[in-house]
Design a protein around this motif. Structure first.
Motif, PDB file in Angstrom:
ATOM      1  N   SER A   1      15.221   9.829  21.856  1.00  0.00           N
ATOM      2  CA  SER A   1      16.070   9.756  23.038  1.00  0.00           C
ATOM      3  C   SER A   1      17.483  10.255  22.724  1.00  0.00           C
TER       4      SER A   1
ATOM      5  N   PHE B   1      11.579 -10.939  17.664  1.00  0.00           N
ATOM      6  CA  PHE B   1      11.425  -9.672  16.984  1.00  0.00           C
ATOM      7  C   PHE B   1      12.303  -9.440  15.742  1.00  0.00           C
ATOM      8  N   PRO B   2      13.607  -9.606  15.874  1.00  0.00           N
ATOM      9  CA  PRO B   2      14.432  -9.280  14.703  1.00  0.00           C
ATOM     10  C   PRO B   2      14.132 -10.154  13.485  1.00  0.00           C
TER      11      PRO B   2
ATOM     12  N   ILE C   1       8.772   2.871  15.626  1.00  0.00           N
ATOM     13  CA  ILE C   1       8.655   3.526  16.932  1.00  0.00           C
ATOM     14  C   ILE C   1       8.421   2.550  18.075  1.00  0.00           C
TER      15      ILE C   1
ATOM     16  N   ILE D   1      11.404   7.078  11.760  1.00  0.00           N
ATOM     17  CA  ILE D   1      11.308   7.509  13.168  1.00  0.00           C
ATOM     18  C   ILE D   1      11.639   6.310  14.037  1.00  0.00           C
TER      19      ILE D   1
HETATM   20  C1  LIG Z   1      12.167  -5.490  28.625  1.00  0.00           C
HETATM   21  C2  LIG Z   1      11.930  -5.996  27.245  1.00  0.00           C
HETATM   22  C3  LIG Z   1      12.481  -7.212  26.856  1.00  0.00           C
HETATM   23  C4  LIG Z   1      12.272  -7.688  25.563  1.00  0.00           C
HETATM   24  N1  LIG Z   1      12.800  -8.887  25.215  1.00  0.00           N
HETATM   25  C5  LIG Z   1      12.617  -9.349  23.972  1.00  0.00           C
HETATM   26  C6  LIG Z   1      13.158 -10.586  23.547  1.00  0.00           C
HETATM   27  O1  LIG Z   1      13.800 -11.317  24.305  1.00  0.00           O
HETATM   28  N2  LIG Z   1      12.923 -11.002  22.291  1.00  0.00           N
HETATM   29  C7  LIG Z   1      12.202 -10.252  21.412  1.00  0.00           C
HETATM   30  O2  LIG Z   1      12.043 -10.666  20.278  1.00  0.00           O
HETATM   31  N3  LIG Z   1      11.706  -9.057  21.770  1.00  0.00           N
HETATM   32  C8  LIG Z   1      11.882  -8.601  23.014  1.00  0.00           C
HETATM   33  N4  LIG Z   1      11.341  -7.395  23.373  1.00  0.00           N
HETATM   34  C9  LIG Z   1      10.628  -6.593  22.383  1.00  0.00           C
HETATM   35  C10 LIG Z   1      11.557  -5.486  21.842  1.00  0.00           C
HETATM   36  O3  LIG Z   1      10.862  -4.311  21.946  1.00  0.00           O
HETATM   37  C11 LIG Z   1      12.011  -5.825  20.443  1.00  0.00           C
HETATM   38  O4  LIG Z   1      12.811  -6.980  20.490  1.00  0.00           O
HETATM   39  C12 LIG Z   1      12.831  -4.739  19.732  1.00  0.00           C
HETATM   40  O5  LIG Z   1      13.854  -4.244  20.529  1.00  0.00           O
HETATM   41  C13 LIG Z   1      11.956  -3.636  19.223  1.00  0.00           C
HETATM   42  O6  LIG Z   1      12.714  -2.843  18.356  1.00  0.00           O
HETATM   43  P1  LIG Z   1      12.049  -1.587  17.632  1.00  0.00           P
HETATM   44  O7  LIG Z   1      13.128  -0.899  16.932  1.00  0.00           O
HETATM   45  O8  LIG Z   1      10.873  -1.986  16.835  1.00  0.00           O
HETATM   46  O9  LIG Z   1      11.407  -0.721  18.789  1.00  0.00           O
HETATM   47  P2  LIG Z   1      12.119  -0.005  20.046  1.00  0.00           P
HETATM   48  O10 LIG Z   1      13.312  -0.735  20.472  1.00  0.00           O
HETATM   49  O11 LIG Z   1      11.034   0.202  21.034  1.00  0.00           O
HETATM   50  O12 LIG Z   1      12.575   1.379  19.453  1.00  0.00           O
HETATM   51  C14 LIG Z   1      11.678   2.379  19.127  1.00  0.00           C
HETATM   52  C15 LIG Z   1      12.426   3.689  19.167  1.00  0.00           C
HETATM   53  O13 LIG Z   1      11.569   4.704  18.656  1.00  0.00           O
HETATM   54  C16 LIG Z   1      11.753   5.865  19.420  1.00  0.00           C
HETATM   55  N5  LIG Z   1      10.541   6.667  19.283  1.00  0.00           N
HETATM   56  C17 LIG Z   1       9.268   6.308  19.591  1.00  0.00           C
HETATM   57  N6  LIG Z   1       8.438   7.318  19.329  1.00  0.00           N
HETATM   58  C18 LIG Z   1       9.188   8.330  18.830  1.00  0.00           C
HETATM   59  C19 LIG Z   1       8.882   9.641  18.380  1.00  0.00           C
HETATM   60  N7  LIG Z   1       7.646  10.115  18.392  1.00  0.00           N
HETATM   61  N8  LIG Z   1       9.897  10.411  17.937  1.00  0.00           N
HETATM   62  C20 LIG Z   1      11.173   9.946  17.901  1.00  0.00           C
HETATM   63  N9  LIG Z   1      11.523   8.712  18.336  1.00  0.00           N
HETATM   64  C21 LIG Z   1      10.522   7.923  18.789  1.00  0.00           C
HETATM   65  C22 LIG Z   1      11.983   5.348  20.829  1.00  0.00           C
HETATM   66  O14 LIG Z   1      12.667   6.291  21.620  1.00  0.00           O
HETATM   67  C23 LIG Z   1      12.812   4.105  20.577  1.00  0.00           C
HETATM   68  O15 LIG Z   1      14.174   4.387  20.621  1.00  0.00           O
HETATM   69  C24 LIG Z   1      11.508  -6.917  24.660  1.00  0.00           C
HETATM   70  C25 LIG Z   1      10.941  -5.712  25.070  1.00  0.00           C
HETATM   71  C26 LIG Z   1      11.144  -5.245  26.343  1.00  0.00           C
HETATM   72  C27 LIG Z   1      10.517  -3.943  26.740  1.00  0.00           C
END
Ligand SMILES: Cc1cc2nc3c(=O)[nH]c(=O)nc-3n(C[C@H](O)[C@H](O)[C@H](O)COP(=O)(O)OP(=O)(O)OC[C@H]3O[C@@H](n4cnc5c(N)ncnc54)[C@H](O)[C@@H]3O)c2cc1C
Length: 557
Positions: A59, A458-459, A161, A33
């Motif tokens: 989304s 994060f990555p 998520i 997810i």
């Molecule tokens: C403005 C901002 C700036 C940031 N800058 C940095 C940075 O400089 N460096 C860093 O390391 N991190 C940064 N972060 C943290 C950032 O969230 C991570 O870097 C990374 O993008 C997270 O990836 P992810 O895939 O774990 O989560 P996300 O990118 O949050 O993706 C989660 C996905 O899951 C989907 N989802 C959630 N719930 C459901 C559901 N129930 N059903 C279906 N789909 C669902 C969402 O729609 C979303 O697309 C930043 C965060 C924000 C908000």
């Protein structure tokens, strides 16, 4: 020491009981997810393994954080060239970052480039928001229910998520009454917003607002910022990357990622091993001045180690930063409002800024301290405080996220015996390694509460947990296991360790999303152990040790 991996009858994993096979076959071996940075990499790795996998993304586009947040000024505070995926040399060599701290549109382009390069799009189902997931104990299968009524089944469920993907609005009456344009920054209109000549309100002064305010200040006729708690911010010092610099970066990726692997935060910035008190005051000041002029998180993560551990060292550095704010903001009364009084520098996430403080020197920018004049309600025309009603054309809610646990709370997750995750986590999350939860078999929570990846660049953290989870699934497949679950003992041990790490730094004592506080979310007004504070290196040690010992602490069959 965590307990040995064992079968459901308590024997060590290699002798696990394979006797009782589930009789139903799920539609997929794995469902992920979320199609953010994390879900995309997990998809890539499972496809490589030959797993039948699909990604469900709520989304209408992939990219997660970088798809949703389109507010002006949105960009990395990680160096771009440390944020990109490290798994493909070819990808590293072909992608050119144009800025040291990439703006959101470029990062979204990067994510899309990755999807195309590795032909991943066809495995992602967009507009597929999961509202419920229930575990079928007889068959070791998860059944997912989507908003549109569809049901999908899978053997393994992997959540990606997001930790900052559940936006929160302030708890204010009248939000729906406003007749102008209003939005949470997470939902910034895709078509862009024309702030020119407009009366704009920004509610909030966290990391998002700090990026947005200086940009909007230049465009809006009037910008009024409503602040509850100021944060300690530091200059980002972003710059463009020219061709020669990019070539150098490409030639040094090996060293860059090696450096990130050595630091507790997965950044190129690691702590200065000297103790604050060991360094003479003049030298200390010189060092701090240098940090203040340097790009990125060095000022937070590359400072003397004890600045984040020792109250006195922290107070001294905090004074240094307070003076910087006072020097940059012309009106001393406004400056004083912008100086935090309730926490020390770096004990909450440090927003990185570009001309943030200078924005308050503009005649069209006004700061309202809502501790002095609380917001009473949102009205049809604007915002009413205890002092007066302000009229606005646009209200921007930069009110942040129900961080780390919010996205989990928004799905009804039902485990063994019909137990809901929301009930289990009512007083705060409890997990094993941040990757599994007792009572919720075959659910792998990537980049979730209490995972080491949450407190890092994060990555770097997600590549770690995704690689680990992929190795775990490989191990299960090789042995024909169809069930994996953290033991309650192992989970408790991890929880106790996570709790212990909150005592290691001052970060564990401040009220912030690192400690699970959010006054906009009912019930989140006490300390919750949401992140692993032990650093990436210790976390890696745990992961390695658990894997090397036949996935100690897990029950398998
Ligand atoms: C403005 C901002 C700036 C940031 N800058 C940095 C940075 O400089 N460096 C860093 O390391 N991190 C940064 N972060 C943290 C950032 O969230 C991570 O870097 C990374 O993008 C997270 O990836 P992810 O895939 O774990 O989560 P996300 O990118 O949050 O993706 C989660 C996905 O899951 C989907 N989802 C959630 N719930 C459901 C559901 N129930 N059903 C279906 N789909 C669902 C969402 O729609 C979303 O697309 C930043 C965060 C924000 C908000």
């Amino acid at each position: 020491m965590a307990p040995q991996a064992s079968s459901s009858n308590g024997k060590p994993a290699p002798h696990a009981d394979n006797g009782s096979r589930p009789h139903k076959t799920p539609q997929h071996e794995a469902i992920i997810i979320g199609a953010g940075v994390c879900g995309i990499y997990q998809l890539y790795r499972l496809l490589q393994l030959g797993v039948d996998v699909t990604v469900l993304e709520g989304s209408d586009g992939p990219g997660g954080t970088w798809y949703w947040n389109r507010y002006p000024g949105c960009r990395f505070d990680s160096e771009s060239w440390t944020y990109g995926y490290s798994f493909s040399k070819e990808l590293l060599q072909e992608w050119n970052w144009t800025e040291h701290f990439s703006p959101q549109p470029e990062t979204l382009r990067y994510v899309n480039h990755v999807l195309d390069k590795f032909d991943l799009r066809k495995h992602i189902q967009l507009n597929s928001h999961v509202k419920r997931a229930e575990f079928d104990e007889d068959n070791d299968i998860w059944t997912l229910t989507l908003d549109d009524g569809r049901e999908l089944t899978t053997r393994f469920l992997l959540t990606a998520i997001g930790m900052l993907s559940a936006p929160t609005m302030p708890r204010l009456p009248g939000v729906d009454d406003f007749k102008g344009l209003s939005f949470h920054t997470y939902y910034s209109p895709r078509e862009g917003v024309d702030y020119r000549g407009k009366r704009v309100a920004v509610i909030g002064t966290g990391a998002t607002a700090v990026q947005l305010i200086p940009v909007v200040a230049e465009q809006a006729a009037e910008l009024t910022v409503f602040q509850r708690r100021p944060n300690w911010c530091a200059p980002l010092h972003n710059a463009r990357i020219d061709d020669a610099t990019m070539a150098k970066i490409k030639a040094s990726y090996g060293e860059i990622f090696a450096k990130c692997r050595e630091t507790p935060g997965g950044f190129i910035h690691g702590p200065d091993r000297r103790k604050f008190a060991e360094v003479p005051p003049a030298e200390r000041l010189e060092f701090w001045e240098k940090l203040y002029k340097s790009p990125g998180f060095g000022i937070w993560l590359g400072n003397f180690r004890d600045v984040l551990m020792d109250e006195h060292a922290n107070a001294e550095f905090t004074k240094f930063i307070a003076d910087k704010i006072r020097a940059r903001v012309h009106d001393p009364k406004v400056a004083e409002k912008l100086v935090p009084k309730d926490h020390g520098f770096g004990t909450r996430r440090v927003p990185m800024e570009t001309n943030y403080y200078e924005a308050y020197n503009r005649p069209n920018v006004h700061l309202v301290d809502i501790n002095e004049t609380p917001i009473e309600r949102i009205t049809a025309d604007g915002i009413k405080t205890s002092e007066k009603e302000y009229k606005f054309d646009i209200i921007v809610y930069a009110t942040g996220f129900d961080a780390i646990t919010g996205a989990f709370d928004r799905i009804e997750i039902v485990g063994q015996g019909g137990r809901k995750l929301a009930d289990k986590w009512r007083d705060g999350p409890i997990t094993y390694l941040g990757l599994q939860i007792a009572g919720f078999p075959n659910l792998i929570t990537l980049a979730a509460p209490q995972s080491g990846s949450v407190a890092t660049n994060f990555p770097r953290g997600i590549e770690e947990v995704v690689d680990w989870s992929t190795a775990l699934l490989t191990w299960l497949r090789q042995r024909g296991y169809h069930h994996i679950e953290a033991s309650a003992d192992a989970e408790q041990q991890w929880f106790d360790h996570v709790k212990e790490t909150y005592g290691w730094t001052l970060i564990g004592r401040a009220k912030s999303w690192f400690t699970g506080y959010n006054s906009n979310v009912p019930g989140h007004d006490t300390l919750r152990y949401t992140i692993y504070n032990g650093g990436a290196l210790k976390y890696r040690q745990w992961l390695t040790e658990v894997a090397d010992n036949n996935y100690r602490g897990f029950v398998v069959r």
